[in-house]
Design an enzyme around this catalytic site. Structure first.
Site, PDB file in Angstrom:
ATOM      1  N   ASN A 130       0.799  -1.229   0.000  1.00  0.00           N
ATOM      2  CA  ASN A 130       0.000   0.000   0.000  1.00  0.00           C
ATOM      3  C   ASN A 130       0.833   1.280   0.000  1.00  0.00           C
ATOM      4  OD1 ASN A 130      -2.510  -1.171  -0.090  1.00  0.00           O
ATOM      5  ND2 ASN A 130      -2.769  -1.210   2.133  1.00  0.00           N
ATOM      6  N   LYS A 131       2.148   1.171   0.104  1.00  0.00           N
ATOM      7  CA  LYS A 131       2.972   2.371   0.158  1.00  0.00           C
ATOM      8  C   LYS A 131       3.076   3.029  -1.236  1.00  0.00           C
ATOM      9  CE  LYS A 131       3.863   1.934   4.568  1.00  0.00           C
ATOM     10  NZ  LYS A 131       3.272   0.765   5.211  1.00  0.00           N
TER      11      LYS A 131
END
Ligand code: PLP
Length: 373
Positions: free
Chosen positions: A183-184
């Site tokens: 998700n980064k």
């Protein structure tokens, strides 16, 4: 009007990266090799030539930084209660004592006045977190560290491409840790990297990430520190190289989407709803997330349920760490960090990822207004 589900986050992997990963899978070399070296070289150049080593998570990256700094039992490490629990867990993992300092209600980052007040003769380090990619006051942070002789392990997991007064996060400071979890802003599926100060620290990082091993010549092998198994694979590094090529575009897109959120919420949104917007910073923050703090009159669970019914995904980052059972069992409890407790109950993350467009932001804002008004 579209009714497809809009998640709060989603990675984008281009076809060139998928092809490059296929090549690695066919190459006969899957684990740490030339791709890891190439990724580390690019990251090092990006961070102004400082040494960089990669790992299989952002969590072990911070744990290894603590070990390199020689922090362990009897030492105190100050951090924020509003982060992913990894930030505090690594302190316990090395046998040190976590000490929390409450957050600033506007930035939602650790309050540096409260950090200074929490320093004792046993304090050895500070782990600040740049929530959503918004840094703390870096001049003040390092002034405190130098005044009290403390190490800093920056949990910059969310802050790749963020900056402080024109200087890139990671290009200065002490240890700086990044995560490449899915998700980064850029991902390696799972992974992380640590920016270090010198060759000796980089050498120690290499030992800690692979069983403490040092190899010499054809068959020389020795172990002189207790290391673990934290190396990044060439498969992951190949994803990272493909993602890294888009970092500037990803960051510019997120800043543009954040501006669009502000424009659509409008100047009267906070007064009309009682919700709190994030700091409108388009220079320093990489806009890893766009987070609201909800008003008292609606619970987060109800808000999330109503947004879900409108096909909008909502995340929450994060519940206060000191109220989790593991930390309560160590003497933490309700009322100790009241701002973190309030924010931890009411913070929500709206959709924000590089493949979103302006129409997605419009959908999300319309939904938030309809739920809160
Ligand atoms: C993602 C994240 C971590 C952990 O990184 P992993 O790569 O999942 O181990 C730690 N701290 C913060 C603030 C994060 O957002």
């Amino acid at each position: 009007m579209t009714t497809t589900f809009l998640p709060f986050s989603r990675p984008t992997i281009d076809e060139a990266t998928i092809a490059a990963v296929s090549d690695v899978l066919r190459s006969g070399w899957l684990t740490s090799g030339p791709k890891v070296q190439a990724f580390e070289a690019q990251l090092s150049e990006y961070f102004g030539g400082r040494p960089v080593r990669t790992f299989n998570s952002g969590t072990c990256t911070m744990e290894i930084a603590l070990r390199i700094a020689g922090i362990g039992p009897g030492d105190e490490v100050i951090t924020t209660p509003i982060s992913w629990v990894a930030t505090a867990n690594v302190i316990l993992e090395v046998g040190a004592t976590p000490v929390f300092a409450d957050i600033d209600p506007v930035t939602r980052n650790i309050d540096l006045d409260k950090v200074e007040a929490a320093i004792t003769p046993r304090t050895r380090a500070i782990i600040p977190v740049y929530l959503s990619g918004l840094p703390v006051d870096m001049d003040r942070l390092y002034a405190i560290a130098s005044k009290y002789g403390l190490r800093v392990i920056e949990d910059a997991a969310q802050a790749i491409a963020s900056s402080w007064n024109g200087r890139r996060i990671g290009s200065f400071g002490d240890f700086v840790s990044f995560s490449f979890q899915a998700n980064k802003n850029i991902t390696t599926s799972e992974g992380g990297c640590l920016v270090l100060n010198d060759a000796a620290e980089a050498r120690l990082a290499e030992k800690y990430r692979l069983q403490g091993v040092t190899r010499t010549g054809f068959d020389g092998l020795d172990v002189d520190v207790l290391g673990g198994k934290f190396n990044m694979t060439d498969i992951a590094a190949t994803i990272g190289l493909g993602q890294f090529a888009h970092l500037d575009t990803i960051t510019a897109t997120r800043r543009r989407l954040a501006r669009h959120y502000f424009a659509l919420f409008g100047a009267d949104f906070e007064a009309n709803t009682g919700a709190q917007l994030p700091v409108a910073d388009f220079e320093n923050s990489n806009w890893h997330m766009f987070q609201l703090v909800l008003p008292e009159r609606i619970t987060r669970a109800v808000f999330m349920e109503k947004m879900m019914a409108l096909q909008i995904g909502i995340g929450y980052h994060y519940p206060a760490i000191h109220l989790l059972s593991l930390y309560r069992a160590r003497g933490f409890g309700d009322g100790m960090f009241p701002i973190a407790e309030r924010v931890g109950q009411r913070i929500v993350s709206l959709p924000m990822f590089a493949a979103m467009n302006e129409a997605d932001v419009e959908r999300a804002v319309r939904a938030v207004k309809s739920v809160l008004q």
